[in-house]
Design a protein around this motif. Structure first.
Motif, PDB file in Angstrom:
ATOM      1  N   ALA A 150       0.858  -1.178   0.000  1.00  0.00           N
ATOM      2  CA  ALA A 150       0.000   0.000   0.000  1.00  0.00           C
ATOM      3  C   ALA A 150       0.901   1.237   0.000  1.00  0.00           C
ATOM      4  O   ALA A 150       2.060   1.178   0.405  1.00  0.00           O
ATOM      5  CB  ALA A 150      -0.904   0.006   1.227  1.00  0.00           C
ATOM      6  N   ILE A 151       0.367   2.337  -0.485  1.00  0.00           N
ATOM      7  CA  ILE A 151       1.151   3.575  -0.519  1.00  0.00           C
ATOM      8  C   ILE A 151       0.872   4.319   0.796  1.00  0.00           C
ATOM      9  O   ILE A 151      -0.224   4.823   1.016  1.00  0.00           O
ATOM     10  CB  ILE A 151       0.786   4.422  -1.746  1.00  0.00           C
ATOM     11  N   SER A 152       1.860   4.359   1.654  1.00  0.00           N
ATOM     12  CA  SER A 152       1.658   4.780   3.041  1.00  0.00           C
ATOM     13  C   SER A 152       1.397   6.276   3.157  1.00  0.00           C
ATOM     14  O   SER A 152       2.045   7.089   2.486  1.00  0.00           O
ATOM     15  CB  SER A 152       2.890   4.420   3.878  1.00  0.00           C
ATOM     16  N   TYR A 153       0.481   6.617   4.049  1.00  0.00           N
ATOM     17  CA  TYR A 153       0.168   8.017   4.319  1.00  0.00           C
ATOM     18  C   TYR A 153       1.107   8.503   5.416  1.00  0.00           C
ATOM     19  O   TYR A 153       1.032   8.043   6.560  1.00  0.00           O
ATOM     20  CB  TYR A 153      -1.290   8.149   4.751  1.00  0.00           C
ATOM     21  N   PRO A 154       2.008   9.447   5.117  1.00  0.00           N
ATOM     22  CA  PRO A 154       3.094   9.769   6.048  1.00  0.00           C
ATOM     23  C   PRO A 154       2.811  10.959   6.962  1.00  0.00           C
ATOM     24  O   PRO A 154       3.689  11.805   7.157  1.00  0.00           O
ATOM     25  CB  PRO A 154       4.251  10.076   5.094  1.00  0.00           C
TER      26      PRO A 154
ATOM     27  N   VAL B 109       7.170  -2.089  -5.968  1.00  0.00           N
ATOM     28  CA  VAL B 109       6.976  -0.637  -5.869  1.00  0.00           C
ATOM     29  C   VAL B 109       6.309  -0.304  -4.542  1.00  0.00           C
ATOM     30  O   VAL B 109       5.348  -0.958  -4.124  1.00  0.00           O
ATOM     31  CB  VAL B 109       6.129  -0.113  -7.047  1.00  0.00           C
ATOM     32  N   THR B 110       6.839   0.685  -3.887  1.00  0.00           N
ATOM     33  CA  THR B 110       6.266   1.205  -2.657  1.00  0.00           C
ATOM     34  C   THR B 110       6.351   2.726  -2.732  1.00  0.00           C
ATOM     35  O   THR B 110       6.744   3.294  -3.745  1.00  0.00           O
ATOM     36  CB  THR B 110       7.000   0.647  -1.425  1.00  0.00           C
ATOM     37  N   GLY B 111       5.977   3.404  -1.668  1.00  0.00           N
ATOM     38  CA  GLY B 111       6.064   4.863  -1.697  1.00  0.00           C
ATOM     39  C   GLY B 111       5.194   5.511  -0.648  1.00  0.00           C
ATOM     40  O   GLY B 111       4.676   4.850   0.266  1.00  0.00           O
ATOM     41  N   THR B 112       5.043   6.813  -0.774  1.00  0.00           N
ATOM     42  CA  THR B 112       4.258   7.580   0.187  1.00  0.00           C
ATOM     43  C   THR B 112       3.190   8.406  -0.514  1.00  0.00           C
ATOM     44  O   THR B 112       3.440   9.035  -1.547  1.00  0.00           O
ATOM     45  CB  THR B 112       5.160   8.500   1.028  1.00  0.00           C
ATOM     46  N   ASP B 113       2.009   8.391   0.066  1.00  0.00           N
ATOM     47  CA  ASP B 113       0.817   9.085  -0.413  1.00  0.00           C
ATOM     48  C   ASP B 113       0.726  10.401   0.360  1.00  0.00           C
ATOM     49  O   ASP B 113       0.221  10.446   1.473  1.00  0.00           O
ATOM     50  CB  ASP B 113      -0.391   8.171  -0.151  1.00  0.00           C
ATOM     51  N   GLU B 114       1.231  11.476  -0.231  1.00  0.00           N
ATOM     52  CA  GLU B 114       1.532  12.684   0.542  1.00  0.00           C
ATOM     53  C   GLU B 114       0.483  13.794   0.442  1.00  0.00           C
ATOM     54  O   GLU B 114       0.620  14.822   1.106  1.00  0.00           O
ATOM     55  CB  GLU B 114       2.902  13.219   0.101  1.00  0.00           C
TER      56      GLU B 114
ATOM     57  N   ASP C 268       7.535  20.464   2.986  1.00  0.00           N
ATOM     58  CA  ASP C 268       8.606  20.222   3.965  1.00  0.00           C
ATOM     59  C   ASP C 268       8.236  19.060   4.888  1.00  0.00           C
ATOM     60  O   ASP C 268       9.067  18.203   5.198  1.00  0.00           O
ATOM     61  CB  ASP C 268       8.868  21.477   4.796  1.00  0.00           C
ATOM     62  N   LEU C 269       6.968  19.055   5.324  1.00  0.00           N
ATOM     63  CA  LEU C 269       6.496  17.941   6.153  1.00  0.00           C
ATOM     64  C   LEU C 269       6.560  16.639   5.362  1.00  0.00           C
ATOM     65  O   LEU C 269       7.006  15.609   5.877  1.00  0.00           O
ATOM     66  CB  LEU C 269       5.062  18.199   6.616  1.00  0.00           C
ATOM     67  N   ALA C 270       6.134  16.693   4.094  1.00  0.00           N
ATOM     68  CA  ALA C 270       6.146  15.494   3.261  1.00  0.00           C
ATOM     69  C   ALA C 270       7.562  14.976   3.068  1.00  0.00           C
ATOM     70  O   ALA C 270       7.810  13.758   3.124  1.00  0.00           O
ATOM     71  CB  ALA C 270       5.499  15.780   1.913  1.00  0.00           C
ATOM     72  N   ASP C 271       8.511  15.879   2.839  1.00  0.00           N
ATOM     73  CA  ASP C 271       9.904  15.470   2.670  1.00  0.00           C
ATOM     74  C   ASP C 271      10.418  14.750   3.918  1.00  0.00           C
ATOM     75  O   ASP C 271      11.069  13.700   3.835  1.00  0.00           O
ATOM     76  CB  ASP C 271      10.794  16.687   2.392  1.00  0.00           C
ATOM     77  N   GLU C 272      10.135  15.337   5.073  1.00  0.00           N
ATOM     78  CA  GLU C 272      10.615  14.751   6.319  1.00  0.00           C
ATOM     79  C   GLU C 272       9.999  13.379   6.572  1.00  0.00           C
ATOM     80  O   GLU C 272      10.709  12.404   6.848  1.00  0.00           O
ATOM     81  CB  GLU C 272      10.288  15.675   7.498  1.00  0.00           C
ATOM     82  N   MET C 273       8.667  13.294   6.469  1.00  0.00           N
ATOM     83  CA  MET C 273       7.988  12.063   6.835  1.00  0.00           C
ATOM     84  C   MET C 273       8.250  10.953   5.814  1.00  0.00           C
ATOM     85  O   MET C 273       8.402   9.784   6.180  1.00  0.00           O
ATOM     86  CB  MET C 273       6.494  12.312   6.986  1.00  0.00           C
ATOM     87  N   SER C 274       8.332  11.318   4.545  1.00  0.00           N
ATOM     88  CA  SER C 274       8.664  10.319   3.534  1.00  0.00           C
ATOM     89  C   SER C 274      10.041   9.728   3.810  1.00  0.00           C
ATOM     90  O   SER C 274      10.276   8.531   3.611  1.00  0.00           O
ATOM     91  CB  SER C 274       8.622  10.937   2.137  1.00  0.00           C
ATOM     92  N   GLY C 275      10.947  10.580   4.299  1.00  0.00           N
ATOM     93  CA  GLY C 275      12.283  10.108   4.642  1.00  0.00           C
ATOM     94  C   GLY C 275      12.277   9.046   5.722  1.00  0.00           C
ATOM     95  O   GLY C 275      13.106   8.122   5.713  1.00  0.00           O
TER      96      GLY C 275
ATOM     97  N   THR D 253       3.942  10.695  -4.164  1.00  0.00           N
ATOM     98  CA  THR D 253       2.858  11.298  -4.945  1.00  0.00           C
ATOM     99  C   THR D 253       3.088  12.776  -5.220  1.00  0.00           C
ATOM    100  O   THR D 253       2.403  13.365  -6.056  1.00  0.00           O
ATOM    101  CB  THR D 253       1.499  11.115  -4.242  1.00  0.00           C
ATOM    102  N   SER D 254       4.041  13.382  -4.528  1.00  0.00           N
ATOM    103  CA  SER D 254       4.384  14.779  -4.807  1.00  0.00           C
ATOM    104  C   SER D 254       5.341  14.916  -5.986  1.00  0.00           C
ATOM    105  O   SER D 254       5.641  16.027  -6.418  1.00  0.00           O
ATOM    106  CB  SER D 254       5.004  15.426  -3.562  1.00  0.00           C
ATOM    107  N   ASP D 255       5.807  13.794  -6.503  1.00  0.00           N
ATOM    108  CA  ASP D 255       6.744  13.805  -7.628  1.00  0.00           C
ATOM    109  C   ASP D 255       6.041  14.270  -8.905  1.00  0.00           C
ATOM    110  O   ASP D 255       4.922  13.833  -9.200  1.00  0.00           O
ATOM    111  CB  ASP D 255       7.303  12.391  -7.822  1.00  0.00           C
TER     112      ASP D 255
END
Length: 533
Positions: free
Chosen positions: A13-17, A49-54, A72-79, A98-100
């Protein structure tokens, strides 16, 4: 085990960070990784494939409350999620955010395809919405708390929302979805999830609001200023953008449709109802299977911040070791059902199965070869019926039993077959007593030790998708080349003679599985490595 060279595509699943990853994220990632590694070991070309749903209101509000830019929050939490995947040895091929910009292009492409089909229209939305779930709910699905708060089926607060919205004609796909479920019974697994979805769809589908105007943190709707896509249209499209859709010549053309979407049971509706309907509308092939796994419970209790029992998977990995954690989660929990865990159970599993059973088998077998045969491997020995019987049992486990269960995502059953083979090897050691044969019949000792060497190699290759670091450490010691550790290598009956001809000699073996101890009074997530076995 028959060879299968077809491409294999699997996703988490694409995780909500909006928060740090928890043990549920780790559990899903580990199970998905084991399946991907298993398919690679079968010789298949795999993409994980994995990732973050931002996007979405929840991220927007969290960032606003912290006084910072949402990106900025998305960058941190995705990390944090990337860090967890690295720590847990998750062998993903693509991590898609998803911010890509590439993901934005993919989302807008599928939107335009659905619009071209005539399945989108502009209207006014009035209804109940859960910010936490990023989901719309019908009145009939809600309950009321003691304080009067309206709650979703997940127990999250909902609020009445009124705004202009684009709608997707979900109602037009009810019959096609029911036909899909009937024609492909394994499209939704396990059976309990399939039954839930069937009841929901049979109850009637309403058109779905798929855009928002109350915030701008999301993928802009093409040709509709002020609208951003409903987060689930955006998030689900990650399974396409992670393969390069819609670019010509991208991996999408080779790997889509997905073989398995591995998800938690709480988001089955989005994947088994909305997602196939979107794909049907866009004239894209459907995934082959949606698997909704269960939840992990801490000592039998659902985890929550209010109970103070939420556990950081990084802490568990640090205390117990990554392979011990990976093994425990797939060995002890029947995949698809809810399961419970505790530090004590992880310690018991690691010590009993890995350290005392397999680790001890490998250690004493290789140590005897090193001490009594000078580390020399040979295929020139007289094997007896009991030797062939053991090797046949171990090979049958590795080429038939375990693979058959892993293909069905019955990880715990497959590992149980592996354990039976480990136990059989330990019984063989005790029965043959090579330490006695050293004095009474050295040639028979050689045959016994080489039988064990062959068995240990097979056992290590079979369990490698579950405990990759430990298995590789063991196979390194045995001189097994990195490109000879898949299931095809098990069919090479001459591997030992080839290795012997290369003048390889076993060195003093190094223990691969630490015995774990849980300090008295330890809290969840605490434990320490002790002596190795």
């Amino acid at each position: 085990m028959s060879a299968d060279k077809t491409p294999f595509y699997i996703t988490t699943a694409i995780s909500y960070p909006n928060g740090r990853p928890h043990i549920g994220h780790a559990y899903e990632a580990i199970a998905t990784d084991v399946m991907a590694r298993f398919q690679r070991a079968r010789g298949r070309d795999v993409r994980l494939v994995t990732g973050t749903d931002e996007h979405g209101l929840k991220m927007f509000q969290t960032a606003r409350d912290q006084g910072r830019a949402t990106i900025d929050l998305a960058d941190e939490m995705s990390g944090h999620f990337r860090e967890m995947y690295g720590r847990l040895n998750i062998s993903y091929d693509h991590f898609m955010r998803t911010s890509d910009p590439a993901h934005h292009r993919a989302s807008q492409a599928i939107w335009k395809a659905m619009e071209k089909k005539g399945d989108l229209y502009l209207d006014r939305y009035e209804g109940w919405y859960s910010v936490r779930d990023e989901a719309f709910y019908d009145e009939s699905e809600l309950t009321t708390a003691e304080d009067g708060t309206r709650l979703s089926p997940q127990g999250t607060p909902v609020e009445w929302t009124v705004e202009e919205s684009w709608f997707f004609r979900l109602s037009a796909y009810q019959d096609r979805l029911l036909a899909l479920y009937a024609e492909q019974p394994d499209f939704i697994r396990p059976e309990s999830r399939r039954n839930e979805v069937l009841r929901f769809v049979e109850g009637g589908l309403k058109d779905l609001s798929i855009s928002r105007t109350s915030f701008d943190w999301g993928v802009p709707v093409p040709g509709s200023d002020g609208h951003v896509m409903y987060v689930w249209v955006d998030a689900l499209t990650t399974y396409l953008s992670g393969l390069g859709y819609p670019e010509p010549g991208s991996e999408f053309e080779r790997f889509w449709p997905a073989n398995i979407h591995m998800i938690g049971k709480d988001i089955v509706r989005f994947h088994a109802v909305y997602w196939p309907a979107f794909l049907m509308s866009a004239d894209l092939p459907l995934p082959k299977q949606i698997f909704g796994h269960g939840f992990l419970l801490n000592r039998g209790e659902k985890m929550s911040k209010s109970l103070g029992n939420v556990v950081d998977p990084m802490a568990l990995a640090d205390h117990f070791g990554v392979d011990a954690l990976r093994y425990y989660l797939l060995r002890e929990v029947s995949f698809g059902q809810d399961g419970t865990y505790s530090p004590e159970a992880i310690v018991r599993s690691a010590n009993a199965d890995l350290a005392n059973s397999f680790g001890n088998l490998a250690q004493r077998s290789l140590s005897m070869i090193f001490k009594n045969l000078g580390g020399e491997l040979t295929s020139d020995y007289a094997a007896r019926d009991e030797d062939w019987a053991l090797l046949g049992q171990v090979l049958d486990m590795a080429t038939e039993q375990l693979p058959a269960e892993f293909e069905r995502l019955n990880f715990s059953v497959g590992i149980e077959a592996w354990l039976r083979a480990v136990f059989a090897c330990n019984q063989y050691v005790d029965t043959q007593a090579p330490w006695t044969l050293r004095k009474t019949d050295p040639e028979r000792m050689r045959a016994v030790l080489m039988t064990l060497c062959r068995a240990v190699r097979t056992l290590a290759i079979a369990i490698r998708p579950v405990v990759p670091a430990a298995a590789d450490a063991l196979l390194d010691q045995m001189g097994i080349a990195s490109n000879a550790r898949d299931f095809a290598a098990l069919e090479d009956a001459n591997w030992c003679s080839k290795l012997a001809a290369s003048d390889f000699r076993l060195a003093q073996p190094v223990p691969i599985f630490p015995r774990l101890e849980l300090p008295e009074g330890a809290e969840a997530g605490e434990g320490s490595g002790k002596d190795a076995a």
